[in-house]
Design an enzyme around this catalytic site. Structure first.
Site, PDB file in Angstrom:
ATOM      1  CG  HIS A  65      -1.796  -1.227   1.275  1.00  0.00           C
ATOM      2  ND1 HIS A  65      -3.046  -1.249   0.709  1.00  0.00           N
ATOM      3  CD2 HIS A  65      -1.588  -2.473   1.768  1.00  0.00           C
ATOM      4  CE1 HIS A  65      -3.587  -2.447   0.872  1.00  0.00           C
ATOM      5  NE2 HIS A  65      -2.718  -3.218   1.511  1.00  0.00           N
ATOM      6  CG  ASN A  97      -6.363  -0.122   0.053  1.00  0.00           C
ATOM      7  OD1 ASN A  97      -5.271  -0.022  -0.501  1.00  0.00           O
ATOM      8  ND2 ASN A  97      -6.484  -0.516   1.308  1.00  0.00           N
ATOM      9  CG  HIS A 234      -3.766 -10.695   2.960  1.00  0.00           C
ATOM     10  ND1 HIS A 234      -5.019 -11.227   2.900  1.00  0.00           N
ATOM     11  CD2 HIS A 234      -3.901  -9.370   2.678  1.00  0.00           C
ATOM     12  CE1 HIS A 234      -5.889 -10.268   2.610  1.00  0.00           C
ATOM     13  NE2 HIS A 234      -5.231  -9.131   2.466  1.00  0.00           N
ATOM     14  CG  ASP A 307      -1.084  -6.536   3.483  1.00  0.00           C
ATOM     15  OD1 ASP A 307      -1.336  -5.469   2.878  1.00  0.00           O
ATOM     16  OD2 ASP A 307      -1.947  -7.140   4.142  1.00  0.00           O
TER      17      ASP A 307
HETATM   18  O1  DOR Z   1      -3.644  -5.079   7.337  1.00  0.00           O
HETATM   19  C1  DOR Z   1      -4.137  -4.648   6.297  1.00  0.00           C
HETATM   20  N1  DOR Z   1      -3.976  -3.366   5.920  1.00  0.00           N
HETATM   21  N2  DOR Z   1      -4.866  -5.469   5.543  1.00  0.00           N
HETATM   22  C2  DOR Z   1      -5.592  -5.031   4.482  1.00  0.00           C
HETATM   23  O2  DOR Z   1      -6.250  -5.826   3.875  1.00  0.00           O
HETATM   24  C3  DOR Z   1      -5.592  -3.593   4.127  1.00  0.00           C
HETATM   25  C4  DOR Z   1      -4.368  -2.937   4.632  1.00  0.00           C
HETATM   26  C5  DOR Z   1      -4.425  -1.426   4.564  1.00  0.00           C
HETATM   27  O3  DOR Z   1      -4.816  -0.862   3.547  1.00  0.00           O
HETATM   28  O4  DOR Z   1      -4.022  -0.792   5.545  1.00  0.00           O
END
Ligand code: DOR
Length: 429
Positions: A65, A97, A234, A307
């Site tokens: 991310h 996202n 994940h 992740d």
């Molecule tokens: O731990 C997570 N953080 N899992 C996710 O699916 C989304 C992610 C986030 O965008 O912070």
């Protein structure tokens, strides 16, 4: 810089495709590997002593991310891709996202432009499956693929409506792009912890592992029905590993990834209520952790993905219930995997590197990374004997939400190349 000749002398070169390690000199010229051999002589070349070091293809992170656009206080494409390089990742795939979400060709192009301006790790965006990740109407899957998206996902949300998921799979098959599923059954969400003894003892709002496993089972069966490719994000629990193993044996086009925190930690870590341990899916039991490791070792789980999920201090410094899930992961991934998978004897080094390079490349249709004459110099130098402690001062990411500060690591990325540039030599011998 581009015309520089560099000789990496005497390193142990890991070939994750052939599963071999050999001692070679590697000569790099104009950003390309020109020669591999023993005792290479190269006039006017910068010589880097790689004896006692390993050399591997640059890592590919297929799930992270980067928060741009919309949440640049937590991370930007520039800060995230710099942190990625520090962790050995020469290519990263940000999840869509963001705010707004990456659900159009224009958004994909925006991320690619920002990555090019930044000039650190290469970025291969992942687009949304559905508009605004709302699970209702399809996003511009074909246009995003054309613009450079390598997969589609509504990561963070599961597509509850099976008719919509079926259409997503139909379109992704037509456009030959994998669908990455964040498996969390509607009506049975992850909660803030794994449902079990630990969550009961700590009084945490919990969700059971069947939430992930049942969602994965539905998506795998739909993918079989449509004849599309599905990738399970994940993977955190034993049942999901079993389902994927069954599906692969049946010939379904399923692939999967696991994150370092899920094969390193269990829900016992939540005892101190440190919100940096809060992740989605949640940390699970020792049995699940072992199953994930077995899955990686036997190839049921194809890839390792960080992740990497940056969140600001003010977001994380709240009650456990209200904190957003996620931890940063680029800079600790290699060390955790080396410790938990290779030093334990569960995996051979080249197979571990395979999960970080060849496997994600194949899933995403990226060129399979190679260290051979004619290939672009895209590689990392590793010191597997290095003992180091992770501290907040070292962090390149804009966010510091890691539970691993103060932890001793063995094995470190000490430098690397991307194209003509020696991108860093952080910890010279
Ligand atoms: O731990 C997570 N953080 N899992 C996710 O699916 C989304 C992610 C986030 O965008 O912070």
């Amino acid at each position: 810089m581009a015309n520089k000749r560099v000789l990496l002398a005497g390193g142990r070169v890991i070939d994750p495709l052939a599963g071999k390690v050999r001692i070679w000199d590697v000569l790099i010229e104009n950003g390309k590997i020109v020669k591999l051999g023993k005792g290479l002589k190269a006039k006017q070349a910068q010589r880097i002593d790689c004896r006692r070091k390993h050399i591997a293809p640059g890592f590919i992170d297929m799930h992270c991310h980067l928060r741009e656009p919309g949440h640049e206080d937590a991370e930007t494409i520039a800060t995230g891709t710099k942190a990625a390089l520090a962790g050995g990742f020469t290519r990263v795939c940000p999840m869509p996202n963001t705010d707004p979400p990456v659900d159009s060709e224009a958004q994909v192009r925006f991320q690619l432009c920002r990555a090019e301006e930044a000039g650190f790790a290469r970025v291969h965006p992942i687009g949304c499956c559905t508009r605004a990740r709302a699970g209702k109407e399809l996003a511009e899957i074909g246009a995003m693929k054309k613009a450079g998206a390598v997969a589609v996902s509504d990561d963070g949300a599961w597509i509850a409506d099976p008719r919509v998921m079926r259409r997503v799979l139909d379109y992704s098959k037509a456009f030959d792009i994998p669908v990455i599923s964040h498996c969390e059954l509607a009506g049975l969400d992850y909660g803030v912890a794994n449902e079990g003894l630990v969550s009961t003892r700590l009084g945490l709002r919990a969700g059971p592992d069947v939430s992930e496993a049942a969602a994965a089972a539905r998506d795998i069966l739909l993918a079989e029905f449509v004849g599309a490719r599905i990738h399970i994000a994940h993977v955190s629990c034993a049942t999901t590993v079993d389902i994927i193993r069954w599906a692969k044996a049946r010939g379904i086009q399923v692939t999967a990834e696991a994150s370092p925190h899920h094969f390193t930690l269990t829900d016992e870590a939540l005892a101190g209520f440190d919100t940096n341990y809060k992740v989605n899916p949640p940390l699970r039991t020792e049995k699940d952790r072992q199953a994930v490791i077995r899955g990686l070792a036997d190839g049921t789980i194809d890839a390792i993905a960080t992740d990497h999920a940056p969140h600001t201090k003010s977001e994380k410094e709240v009650e456990f219930d209200n904190a957003p899930p996620g931890m940063i992961g680029f800079e600790t991934a290699f060390g955790l995997g080396y410790e938990q998978l290779v030093l334990t004897g569960d995996m051979r080094l080249p197979d571990y590197i395979n999960r970080m390079t060849v496997a994600p490349a194949r899933i995403l249709g990226l060129p399979v990374p190679r260290i051979e004459p004619g290939a672009n110099a895209e590689l990392v130098i590793l010191d597997l004997k290095a003992q180091w402690t992770y501290t907040p001062e070292q962090v390149m990411s804009r966010s510091h939400n890691s539970p691993f500060f103060g932890r001793q690591f063995q094995g470190r990325v000490v430098g690397g190349f991307l194209g003509g540039e020696q991108f860093w030599l952080l910890h010279p011998a």
